[in-house]
Design a protein around this motif. Structure first.
Motif, PDB file in Angstrom:
ATOM      1  N   GLU A 224      -1.915 -10.599  15.112  1.00  0.00           N
ATOM      2  CA  GLU A 224      -2.652 -10.363  16.363  1.00  0.00           C
ATOM      3  C   GLU A 224      -1.750 -10.494  17.588  1.00  0.00           C
ATOM      4  OE1 GLU A 224      -6.244  -9.744  16.266  1.00  0.00           O
ATOM      5  OE2 GLU A 224      -6.004  -9.333  18.390  1.00  0.00           O
TER       6      GLU A 224
ATOM      7  N   ASP B  71     -15.102  -1.441   9.100  1.00  0.00           N
ATOM      8  CA  ASP B  71     -15.401  -1.575  10.518  1.00  0.00           C
ATOM      9  C   ASP B  71     -14.373  -0.920  11.439  1.00  0.00           C
ATOM     10  OD1 ASP B  71     -16.418  -2.317  12.933  1.00  0.00           O
ATOM     11  OD2 ASP B  71     -16.260  -4.466  12.652  1.00  0.00           O
ATOM     12  N   ALA B  72     -13.154  -1.497  11.501  1.00  0.00           N
ATOM     13  CA  ALA B  72     -12.230  -1.103  12.574  1.00  0.00           C
ATOM     14  C   ALA B  72     -11.808   0.364  12.537  1.00  0.00           C
ATOM     15  CB  ALA B  72     -10.998  -2.008  12.537  1.00  0.00           C
TER      16      ALA B  72
ATOM     17  N   ILE C 155      -5.278  -4.113  12.966  1.00  0.00           N
ATOM     18  CA  ILE C 155      -4.263  -4.223  14.023  1.00  0.00           C
ATOM     19  C   ILE C 155      -3.408  -2.960  14.085  1.00  0.00           C
ATOM     20  CG2 ILE C 155      -2.162  -5.519  14.659  1.00  0.00           C
ATOM     21  CD1 ILE C 155      -3.822  -8.060  14.033  1.00  0.00           C
TER      22      ILE C 155
ATOM     23  N   CYS D 200       0.807  -1.228   0.000  1.00  0.00           N
ATOM     24  CA  CYS D 200       0.000   0.000   0.000  1.00  0.00           C
ATOM     25  C   CYS D 200       0.836   1.273   0.000  1.00  0.00           C
ATOM     26  CB  CYS D 200      -0.940   0.018   1.215  1.00  0.00           C
ATOM     27  SG  CYS D 200      -1.881  -1.500   1.362  1.00  0.00           S
TER      28      CYS D 200
HETATM   29  N1  LIG Z   1     -11.334  -0.943  16.640  1.00  0.00           N
HETATM   30  C1  LIG Z   1     -12.410  -1.527  16.197  1.00  0.00           C
HETATM   31  O1  LIG Z   1     -13.514  -0.986  16.240  1.00  0.00           O
HETATM   32  C2  LIG Z   1     -12.291  -2.910  15.605  1.00  0.00           C
HETATM   33  C3  LIG Z   1     -13.373  -3.486  14.920  1.00  0.00           C
HETATM   34  C4  LIG Z   1     -13.210  -4.741  14.344  1.00  0.00           C
HETATM   35  C5  LIG Z   1     -11.991  -5.392  14.476  1.00  0.00           C
HETATM   36  N2  LIG Z   1     -10.968  -4.820  15.141  1.00  0.00           N
HETATM   37  C6  LIG Z   1      -9.674  -5.495  15.277  1.00  0.00           C
HETATM   38  O2  LIG Z   1      -9.063  -5.524  13.993  1.00  0.00           O
HETATM   39  C7  LIG Z   1      -8.155  -6.619  13.951  1.00  0.00           C
HETATM   40  C8  LIG Z   1      -8.335  -7.351  12.645  1.00  0.00           C
HETATM   41  O3  LIG Z   1      -8.105  -6.450  11.580  1.00  0.00           O
HETATM   42  P1  LIG Z   1      -7.659  -6.963  10.135  1.00  0.00           P
HETATM   43  O4  LIG Z   1      -8.511  -8.098   9.745  1.00  0.00           O
HETATM   44  O5  LIG Z   1      -7.553  -5.792   9.260  1.00  0.00           O
HETATM   45  O6  LIG Z   1      -6.240  -7.620  10.459  1.00  0.00           O
HETATM   46  P2  LIG Z   1      -4.736  -7.178  10.190  1.00  0.00           P
HETATM   47  O7  LIG Z   1      -4.490  -5.786  10.531  1.00  0.00           O
HETATM   48  O8  LIG Z   1      -3.897  -8.221  10.829  1.00  0.00           O
HETATM   49  O9  LIG Z   1      -4.590  -7.362   8.601  1.00  0.00           O
HETATM   50  C9  LIG Z   1      -4.738  -8.648   8.066  1.00  0.00           C
HETATM   51  C10 LIG Z   1      -3.509  -9.065   7.241  1.00  0.00           C
HETATM   52  O10 LIG Z   1      -3.529  -8.377   5.997  1.00  0.00           O
HETATM   53  C11 LIG Z   1      -2.262  -7.734   5.773  1.00  0.00           C
HETATM   54  N3  LIG Z   1      -2.554  -6.577   4.929  1.00  0.00           N
HETATM   55  C12 LIG Z   1      -3.037  -5.370   5.323  1.00  0.00           C
HETATM   56  N4  LIG Z   1      -3.347  -4.638   4.229  1.00  0.00           N
HETATM   57  C13 LIG Z   1      -3.062  -5.396   3.149  1.00  0.00           C
HETATM   58  C14 LIG Z   1      -3.199  -5.197   1.755  1.00  0.00           C
HETATM   59  N5  LIG Z   1      -3.762  -4.093   1.254  1.00  0.00           N
HETATM   60  N6  LIG Z   1      -2.802  -6.191   0.905  1.00  0.00           N
HETATM   61  C15 LIG Z   1      -2.290  -7.354   1.417  1.00  0.00           C
HETATM   62  N7  LIG Z   1      -2.162  -7.609   2.717  1.00  0.00           N
HETATM   63  C16 LIG Z   1      -2.552  -6.633   3.582  1.00  0.00           C
HETATM   64  C17 LIG Z   1      -1.730  -7.469   7.146  1.00  0.00           C
HETATM   65  O11 LIG Z   1      -0.343  -7.313   7.136  1.00  0.00           O
HETATM   66  C18 LIG Z   1      -2.167  -8.714   7.885  1.00  0.00           C
HETATM   67  O12 LIG Z   1      -1.272  -9.750   7.626  1.00  0.00           O
HETATM   68  C19 LIG Z   1      -8.442  -7.486  15.159  1.00  0.00           C
HETATM   69  O13 LIG Z   1      -7.425  -7.303  16.108  1.00  0.00           O
HETATM   70  C20 LIG Z   1      -9.768  -6.947  15.685  1.00  0.00           C
HETATM   71  O14 LIG Z   1      -9.894  -7.104  17.068  1.00  0.00           O
HETATM   72  C21 LIG Z   1     -11.090  -3.594  15.699  1.00  0.00           C
END
Ligand SMILES: NC(=O)c1ccc[n+]([C@@H]2O[C@H](COP(=O)([O-])OP(=O)(O)OC[C@H]3O[C@@H](n4cnc5c(N)ncnc54)[C@H](O)[C@@H]3O)[C@@H](O)[C@H]2O)c1
Length: 354
Positions: free
Chosen positions: A71, A134-135, A104, A48
């Protein structure tokens, strides 16, 4: 080409092909002289960062902080390490953190921003589907303590969110599916049509926008989760227990997959409590099972899951507190459920895997 802007008193969400252009003008307008710290993990850096560079090249004072992905790194040690780097670079209270990554990075960077020197500004540039829908929206930021999910955190609104849908093109399939789980949840709690539209082949900017709007409209009504916002916890009381349990056993799953298991089990609970009928339960179960495999959970693991649910932040008066469904598109908050009913629903989930 579509571009959307959602504004409330505390934050602005830019969504669309021009969102990185907006990032550039936002930084120039509000943070021209501030130190800027772009937090990435190896994948957001690899996939990105190159897409963002053209929009940052005339922006001064940017440092990059790379943290390990996964995580297991969403913890207080990493938070301390990021604070130390900020101190080394002499970041002051006018500095701003830019979170370029998935949920994350957003959670870690947002939490650091809420404590570093008692709080500095931050923005979210979400790069996964889960973080886009969402996050990054709603200002909840947290890290895990031990194997327990999101136990140290705060409510802290980003100054802005820049959602560039093109980022998700490089996501592995399973990460895409994990993000889609939260879109399905948005449909189940608030919008039947959204639920029906969600399918891997259909996910586009308009559906991402709809999902963001569902989340943002709920958050706006109740930013600090006193009532309405609890609707967003559907699937998460059980989902977080499963995720925490899997982390403690070093078993792999993704947040969205644990939430799907949570939604199946909590839909079953909704049926047991006669909030939804059999036909509605079947519709939900059939769609989720057609899109996701069930997680492997053994019956003798049920007590561990129940004990984790008892630790849930949303509980009160020593009762496990659920958000359940009244229909597809309608949620009921503050449902107190006795342990036997929870066990029954967990067993029903497990029975399908065997
Ligand atoms: N704060 C909030 O309101 C909220 C809501 C829902 C979930 N969460 C949290 O979010 C986390 C999960 O987020 P996630 O699913 O984004 O996980 P993440 O941040 O681990 O990303 C998932 C994977 O994708 C990779 N990645 C990121 N962008 C990429 C891209 N464009 N191309 C290829 N790979 C890419 C990352 O390096 C990682 O390996 C959990 O810890 C959860 O508890 C928070």
């Amino acid at each position: 080409m579509s571009d959307f802007k959602i504004t409330d008193k505390k934050t602005t969400i830019y969504l669309g092909d021009n969102s990185l252009q907006k990032l550039n003008s936002f930084l120039k307008k509000h943070y021209e002289h501030s130190r800027k710290f772009l937090i990435v993990d190896e994948n957001s850096l690899k996939y990105c960062y190159n897409k963002v560079i053209p929009f940052l090249k005339d922006i001064k004072n940017i440092e990059i902080i790379e943290i390990d992905k996964g995580e297991k790194n969403k913890n207080l040690t990493i938070v301390e390490q990021v604070c130390e780097v900020l101190l080394e670079f002499e970041a002051d209270r006018s500095s701003i953190i830019l979170n370029l990554g998935g949920g994350i990075i957003g959670d870690i960077g947002g939490f650091v921003a809420s404590i570093y020197k008692r709080g500095i500004d931050f923005i979210q540039i979400p790069t996964t589907l889960l973080s886009q829908v969402d996050a990054s929206v709603g200002g909840k930021v947290a890290v895990n303590v031990g194997h327990l999910k999101n136990q140290a955190g705060s409510f802290n609104m980003p100054k802005a969110v820049f959602i560039y849908p093109d980022f998700i093109k490089t996501l592995p399939k399973k990460e895409f599916a994990s993000g889609m789980a939260e879109m399905l949840k948005h449909g189940l709690i608030a919008d039947k049509n959204h639920w029906e539209m969600i399918h891997p082949k259909n996910i586009d900017i308009d559906l991402i926008y709809q999902s963001v709007c569902i989340k943002q409209s709920i958050v706006q009504l109740d930013p600090y989760e006193k009532n309405e916002r609890k609707k967003l916890n559907f699937g998460h009381t059980v989902g977080h227990a499963i995720e925490s349990y899997f982390i403690s056993k070093k078993r792999k799953t993704l947040h969205g997959f644990a939430v799907v298991a949570g939604m199946l089990i909590e839909s079953n609970l909704s049926y047991q409590l006669k909030l939804i009928n059999k036909n509605t339960l079947t519709q939900i179960t059939t769609k989720l099972d057609s899109l996701y495999s069930r997680l492997t959970i053994e019956e003798d693991e049920i007590p561990h899951l129940i004990s984790l649910m008892k630790n849930d932040k949303k509980n009160f008066s020593n009762q496990i507190n659920f958000t359940l469904l009244k229909n597809i598109g309608e949620a009921e908050i503050n449902c107190q459920v006795n342990e036997d009913e929870i066990i029954k629903s967990l067993k029903a989930y497990i029975a399908v895997c065997q």
